[in-house]
Design an enzyme around this catalytic site. Structure first.
Site, PDB file in Angstrom:
ATOM      1  N   ASP A 165       0.838  -1.191   0.000  1.00 58.34           N
ATOM      2  CA  ASP A 165       0.000   0.000   0.000  1.00 58.34           C
ATOM      3  C   ASP A 165       0.879   1.250   0.000  1.00 58.34           C
ATOM      4  O   ASP A 165       1.896   1.309   0.688  1.00 58.34           O
ATOM      5  CB  ASP A 165      -0.885  -0.026   1.255  1.00 58.34           C
ATOM      6  CG  ASP A 165      -1.886   1.097   1.290  1.00 58.34           C
ATOM      7  OD1 ASP A 165      -2.752   1.147   0.402  1.00 58.34           O
ATOM      8  OD2 ASP A 165      -1.801   1.924   2.218  1.00 58.34           O
TER       9      ASP A 165
ATOM     10  N   GLU B  38      14.867 -14.345  -0.324  1.00 59.66           N
ATOM     11  CA  GLU B  38      15.272 -15.485   0.503  1.00 59.66           C
ATOM     12  C   GLU B  38      14.267 -16.629   0.404  1.00 59.66           C
ATOM     13  O   GLU B  38      14.553 -17.751   0.819  1.00 59.66           O
ATOM     14  CB  GLU B  38      15.401 -15.055   1.968  1.00 59.66           C
ATOM     15  CG  GLU B  38      16.497 -14.032   2.238  1.00 59.66           C
ATOM     16  CD  GLU B  38      16.505 -13.607   3.705  1.00 59.66           C
ATOM     17  OE1 GLU B  38      15.979 -14.372   4.552  1.00 59.66           O
ATOM     18  OE2 GLU B  38      17.030 -12.520   3.993  1.00 59.66           O
TER      19      GLU B  38
END
Length: 538
Positions: free
Chosen positions: A199, A255
């Site tokens: 957002d 990751e």
């Protein structure tokens, strides 16, 4: 790692309004889980769930008081885990809103920060002394009206809030804030989430020198109120340091396997397209971004072309996501009604256009039903800007009314209780249970999505625009030896074209091809398959 997101169709779920399973009038996570088969039946790739985190709900969940828990209004963490597991079982990815630029004023971080100027979180939010006359530190406006600064007598300082006063902005110049935010994101990735919708992704960092914004150069652009757009908002957002945090966030997501981040660039016009390019450049920033460029009232071939070509030129390595509706804007069937033959004709045209655009595609719940904006009276409103500025500002409630499932059921099957926003007859008339047959808008969406998925040109092809006069939008896409020309009539008046070359109509259509003449009725469209050169003239 796969690039599943590159051509994905992403379906937005607004949790308060999707399905209420406990009868309190507010949608919840078990309700979403129950309705996942409907979403899967559309053929989409992913669902984006608007905020379900713990919140006082001053801005419907975009004011987070605990980043690592589910608000009891929506259910529990166990309900969230069940939703992810069920979605994955149906072949759906799941992403959630991450509201990182600001928190609720009820967040423990802010409660501690406002106590004094020397506690361990004193610098976690944007605090500043008043000017000598007591006025705010800068001239920045809030999106929801008034100054973007609120005076706090306990500290004797102002704090920054780009939205409600109950939504204080975090200080991303503080590395401890960045570290804490990254850990909250890791929490959800560890639970199996497939990514984030970020957002207000260009709002994280403010100008540390607290310089006031200059006046807007091109006149006001109306957003929540007209005052915000009267400034050139270069110091309260869009700061170059913003990209440094995004790169840290990308390093975290890398990751994990197959994670995607899509950022909401809160800006308008050419700048929004430029920012989309900057924020998706290379492989160390966002995977993709979208802006309000196609969520505006503008509806012309030149506008859509300029959006797509602007992104191509500004970010040749970047990746866009295009949407026509979401929870912040009037539904596009109503927004573009002046250009339509009928609501259904506009719904089909918009769907056909979206499914032909290069990049990822966003669908807002109810869009697949051809849903229209709900007309509300003041007593029915919940949206803060509307409550403050009615009737000049209608607010966002009209696009947030509940999903309609059964036309004859109470509240169209959304809830057995009193819905938080009303379900009205024009919306109930578009319920899922009466749209299963061929010829309905729901059937059209399923067919159009399947058509997009099954054609390499629409999945991977680069876009080359054709020079046709308004109101005709036309472009070609080519990939893996397949070439498709897409043509759209953005008016309610019929249009005729002459085709030089051999072509055939394929996929969903609202047009007639006879010899070398193509006729498009009002809001008509065509996909032309051809192997050689094709030239069009109006």
């Amino acid at each position: 790692m796969s690039d599943w997101w590159r051509n994905a169709v992403i379906y937005q779920v607004y949790p308060r309004s999707y399905q209420d399973d406990n009868g309190d009038g507010v949608g919840d996570l078990p309700g979403i889980t129950r309705r996942l088969p409907h979403i899967a039946s559309l053929g989409v790739d992913c669902i984006w769930i608007s905020p379900v985190f713990t919140s006082p709900q001053k801005d419907m969940g975009y004011d987070v008081s605990d980043y690592c828990d589910v608000d009891p209004l929506f259910g529990t963490l166990a309900d969230f885990d069940t939703l992810i597991e069920t979605a994955h079982g149906l072949g759906l990815k799941v992403i959630t809103d991450q509201v990182l630029s600001h928190t609720s004023d009820q967040h423990p971080w802010f409660k501690e920060s406002r106590v004094s100027r020397d506690n361990k979180r004193a610098d976690w939010y944007v605090w500043a002394d008043p000017l000598p006359d007591g006025s705010p530190p800068t001239n920045w406006h809030s999106h929801f009206g008034g100054p973007a600064w609120e005076f706090d007598p306990q500290r004797g300082q102002y704090y920054l809030h780009n939205f409600l006063a109950e939504q204080p902005d975090l200080n991303f110049h503080n590395p401890d804030v960045q570290d804490a935010i990254l850990e909250t994101c890791r929490f959800w990735l560890d639970r199996g989430l497939d990514g984030f919708r970020l957002d207000t992704v260009n709002y994280y960092v403010h100008d540390q020198k607290l310089r006031s914004n200059p006046p807007a150069q091109k006149g006001p652009q109306v957003m929540a109120t007209d005052l915000y757009g009267m400034q050139d908002n270069i110091y309260n957002k869009n700061r170059p340091e913003n990209l440094e945090f995004i790169e840290r966030l990308r390093a975290l997501t890398d990751e994990y396997a197959d994670i995607m981040m899509v950022g909401e660039v809160g800006d308008m016009g050419d700048r929004s397209i430029k920012l989309m390019g900057e924020y998706t450049q290379g492989k160390h920033r966002l995977h993709m971004a979208y802006s309000f460029a196609m969520l505006s009232p503008e509806f012309s071939a030149d506008h859509f072309r300029s959006c797509i070509e602007g992104f191509q030129q500004g970010a040749p390595e970047g990746h866009p996501k295009w949407s026509f509706s979401n929870h912040d804007v009037e539904r596009h069937v109503s927004r573009w009604a002046d250009h339509s033959v009928s609501d259904d004709d506009m719904a089909r045209l918009a769907c056909a256009m979206l499914m032909s655009f290069e990049g990822a595609i966003g669908i807002y719940q109810g869009e697949e039903l051809g849903q229209t904006e709900t007309e509300l009276v003041y007593e029915e409103l919940t949206d803060p800007p509307a409550l403050r500025f009615w009737p000049a500002v209608k607010g966002r409630d009209g696009c947030r009314t509940p999903m309609v499932w059964e036309s004859a059921a109470d509240n169209a099957g959304f809830s057995t209780g009193t819905p938080w926003l009303p379900v009205k007859a024009p919306q109930a008339a578009r319920a899922v249970d009466i749209q299963g047959a061929a010829g309905t808008i729901l059937a059209f969406y399923r067919d159009a999505i399947a058509f997009r998925i099954s054609n390499p040109a629409l999945q991977k092809g680069r876009t080359t625009f054709l020079n046709l006069p308004e109101p005709l939008l036309a472009f070609q896409r080519e990939a893996e030896g397949q070439m498709i020309t897409c043509i759209f009539n953005l008016s309610a008046e019929p249009q005729s074209l002459t085709i030089n070359g051999e072509a055939s109509l394929i996929g969903p259509k609202n047009s007639e091809l006879a010899g070398h003449g193509l006729t498009l009725p009002g809001n008509g469209f065509a996909y032309l398959h051809h192997s050689g050169e094709l030239r069009l003239s109006a």
